[in-house]
Design a protein around this motif. Sequence first.
Motif, short mmCIF file in Angstrom:
data_model
loop_
_atom_site.label_atom_id
_atom_site.label_comp_id
_atom_site.label_asym_id
_atom_site.label_seq_id
_atom_site.Cartn_x
_atom_site.Cartn_y
_atom_site.Cartn_z
N ASP A 44 0.82 -1.21 0.00
CA ASP A 44 0.00 0.00 0.00
C ASP A 44 0.86 1.27 0.00
N ASP A 45 2.06 1.20 0.61
CA ASP A 45 2.95 2.37 0.65
C ASP A 45 3.82 2.50 -0.60
N GLY A 46 3.61 1.59 -1.57
CA GLY A 46 4.34 1.64 -2.83
C GLY A 46 5.65 0.86 -2.84
N LEU A 47 6.08 0.35 -1.69
CA LEU A 47 7.31 -0.44 -1.63
C LEU A 47 7.07 -1.84 -2.19
N LYS A 48 8.13 -2.46 -2.68
CA LYS A 48 8.06 -3.82 -3.21
C LYS A 48 8.39 -4.81 -2.09
N GLN A 49 7.60 -5.87 -2.02
CA GLN A 49 7.77 -6.88 -0.98
C GLN A 49 7.79 -8.26 -1.63
N TRP A 50 8.64 -9.13 -1.09
CA TRP A 50 8.69 -10.52 -1.55
C TRP A 50 7.44 -11.26 -1.09
N ALA A 51 6.98 -12.19 -1.93
CA ALA A 51 5.89 -13.09 -1.58
C ALA A 51 6.31 -14.50 -1.96
N TYR A 52 5.91 -15.46 -1.16
CA TYR A 52 6.21 -16.87 -1.42
C TYR A 52 4.89 -17.59 -1.65
N LYS A 53 4.73 -18.17 -2.83
CA LYS A 53 3.48 -18.84 -3.20
C LYS A 53 2.28 -17.90 -3.01
N GLY A 54 2.48 -16.63 -3.35
CA GLY A 54 1.41 -15.64 -3.28
C GLY A 54 1.23 -14.97 -1.94
N LYS A 55 1.91 -15.47 -0.89
CA LYS A 55 1.75 -14.89 0.45
C LYS A 55 2.92 -13.96 0.75
N PRO A 56 2.65 -12.69 1.09
CA PRO A 56 3.72 -11.78 1.47
C PRO A 56 4.52 -12.35 2.63
N VAL A 57 5.83 -12.08 2.65
CA VAL A 57 6.68 -12.58 3.73
C VAL A 57 7.30 -11.43 4.51
N TYR A 58 7.57 -11.73 5.78
CA TYR A 58 8.01 -10.74 6.76
C TYR A 58 9.14 -11.30 7.61
N THR A 59 9.87 -10.39 8.24
CA THR A 59 10.78 -10.76 9.31
C THR A 59 10.08 -10.42 10.62
N TYR A 60 10.73 -10.67 11.75
CA TYR A 60 10.14 -10.35 13.05
C TYR A 60 11.17 -9.58 13.85
N GLN A 61 10.78 -8.44 14.39
CA GLN A 61 11.73 -7.57 15.08
C GLN A 61 12.36 -8.23 16.31
N ALA A 62 11.71 -9.20 16.91
CA ALA A 62 12.28 -9.86 18.09
C ALA A 62 13.34 -10.90 17.72
N ASP A 63 13.40 -11.32 16.47
CA ASP A 63 14.45 -12.24 16.02
C ASP A 63 15.72 -11.42 15.82
N GLN A 64 16.70 -11.63 16.67
CA GLN A 64 17.89 -10.80 16.67
C GLN A 64 19.11 -11.43 16.02
N LYS A 65 19.12 -12.76 15.93
CA LYS A 65 20.30 -13.41 15.33
C LYS A 65 19.83 -14.53 14.41
N PRO A 66 20.69 -14.95 13.48
CA PRO A 66 20.32 -16.03 12.57
C PRO A 66 19.82 -17.26 13.34
N GLY A 67 18.76 -17.84 12.85
CA GLY A 67 18.20 -19.02 13.48
C GLY A 67 17.10 -18.74 14.49
N ASP A 68 16.95 -17.47 14.93
CA ASP A 68 15.86 -17.13 15.85
C ASP A 68 14.52 -17.40 15.18
N ARG A 69 13.57 -17.90 15.96
CA ARG A 69 12.24 -18.23 15.44
C ARG A 69 11.17 -17.80 16.44
N ALA A 70 11.40 -16.68 17.12
CA ALA A 70 10.49 -16.24 18.18
C ALA A 70 9.07 -15.98 17.68
N GLY A 71 8.92 -15.66 16.41
CA GLY A 71 7.60 -15.33 15.89
C GLY A 71 6.78 -16.50 15.39
#
Length: 83
Positions: A44-71
């Motif tokens: 909606d803000d005009g930025l481009k976002q990756w989607a996987y199989k049609g679903k937009p994908v996100y990171t999680y701010q609480a994941d601080q290091k590689p391998g974190d899966r808090a979300g």
Amino acid sequence: LYTFDKDTTPGKSVCNGQCAVNWPPALAGDGAKAAGDWTIIIRDDGLKQWAYKGKPVYTYQADQKPGDRAGDNFKDVWHIIKE
């Protein structure tokens, strides 16, 4: 990377505002190219976002290091993508 169950329309993200602060969208650079199951949507803000199989994908701010899966399974609506 995570998907959001409330993203029900393929190619459309409903995670904006504070949601996108907590769950930053996985943004695609200007030269990024879709390939296979990976596509690029326009937010909606005009930025481009990756989607996987049609679903937009996100990171999680609480994941601080590689391998974190808090979300994963957060409030039963956020899930790590499964290939």
